[in-house]
Design a protein around this motif. Structure first.
Motif, short mmCIF file in Angstrom:
data_model
loop_
_atom_site.label_atom_id
_atom_site.label_comp_id
_atom_site.label_asym_id
_atom_site.label_seq_id
_atom_site.Cartn_x
_atom_site.Cartn_y
_atom_site.Cartn_z
N LYS A 1 5.24 7.95 3.47
CA LYS A 1 5.26 9.17 4.12
C LYS A 1 6.34 9.54 5.30
N GLN B 1 2.21 2.89 2.29
CA GLN B 1 2.11 3.96 3.37
C GLN B 1 3.52 4.26 3.86
N GLU C 1 0.93 -1.22 0.13
CA GLU C 1 0.01 -0.06 -0.11
C GLU C 1 0.94 1.20 0.03
#
Length: 250
Positions: A80, A77, A75
């Motif tokens: 970040k 993530q 995904e």
């Protein structure tokens, strides 16, 4: 193209690509069990050996399922933590070692950028059965180009982001790693970044993969390779105890 992964796709890939190890392991277990029936030897020793073999066969699958199927790795993530200013990103390069599970995902995350995909797989050098099998099922991103690790056909300082995702450990020679990273350094804009994700040859990966952790390299090896390639910074961010994200700038 659809980027959604099937359930347990990661662990099924590990089983499929490395099935020779599991066939050998099961065969050895069968021989040990037969010898215990034929010869008189300690039950304690027998069960310790069985436990060790089962650990070596099962633990890599458990850890792989955790990383590739449940941690959110695909995904992205974890991006970040890489301090990427998406407004300044126009050109991305994704380089793989013959098995590409990420290019369509990257394009989905950065729909407005120009994405170029290179594959440095060399059949003469990269002969491990797992890579050969992986290539047979890999989805090839459009216009993926085959390259040599010592020569990447793009202009100097033309790329904002270079992704090296679980690929560069396949370059076994340290000299070749440095030459490859020098090429990546040449391509990076002055404010560009290399994002590399790798397992390390460290204690958590030893617990996960036992002797298989020797297929990876230590943080020190990677740091020295990036420094020798001319990079000014080398930052590590942990993604699970078993994977490291290295963020390097020219």
């Amino acid at each position: 193209m659809e980027t959604k992964r099937r359930k347990f796709q990661g662990v099924l890939n590990i089983l499929s690509f490395n099935r020779h190890f599991y066939i050998i392991g099961i065969g050895v277990l069968a021989l040990i069990t037969a010898s215990h029936q034929i010869f008189e030897w300690s039950d304690l020793l027998y069960w310790l050996i069985i436990a060790a073999f089962l650990y070596g066969l099962i633990m890599p699958l458990i850890v792989s399922a955790y990383i590739y199927d449940f941690s959110g790795y695909y995904e992205f993530q974890w991006l970040k933590d890489c301090s990427i200013d998406e407004s300044k990103v126009t050109n991305i390069l994704n380089i793989n070692a013959g098995f590409d599970e990420t290019s369509y995902i990257i394009k989905d995350k950065f729909p407005q950028v120009h994405l170029k995909v290179f594959d440095f797989y060399d059949a003469k050098r990269h002969t491990e059965p797992a890579i050969v099998r992986a290539r047979k099922v890999s989805i090839v991103y459009p216009d993926t180009q085959q390259i040599h690790t010592s020569s990447i056909p793009l202009p100097d300082q033309s790329v904002d982001l270079i992704f090296l995702l679980s690929a560069v450990h396949e370059i076994r020679s340290n000299e070749e790693k440095v030459l490859f990273l020098k090429e990546c350094h040449r391509l990076c804009k002055t404010d560009g970044k290399i994002i590399m994700v790798e397992h390390l040859r460290d204690f958590p990966n030893f617990l996960a993969f036992s002797v298989g952790f020797t297929h990876f390299f230590s943080k020190t090896v990677w740091k020295n390779a990036f420094i020798n390639a001319g990079f000014a910074s080398f930052k590590e961010v942990k993604f699970t105890p078993f994977m490291s994200i290295f963020i390097c700038t020219p």
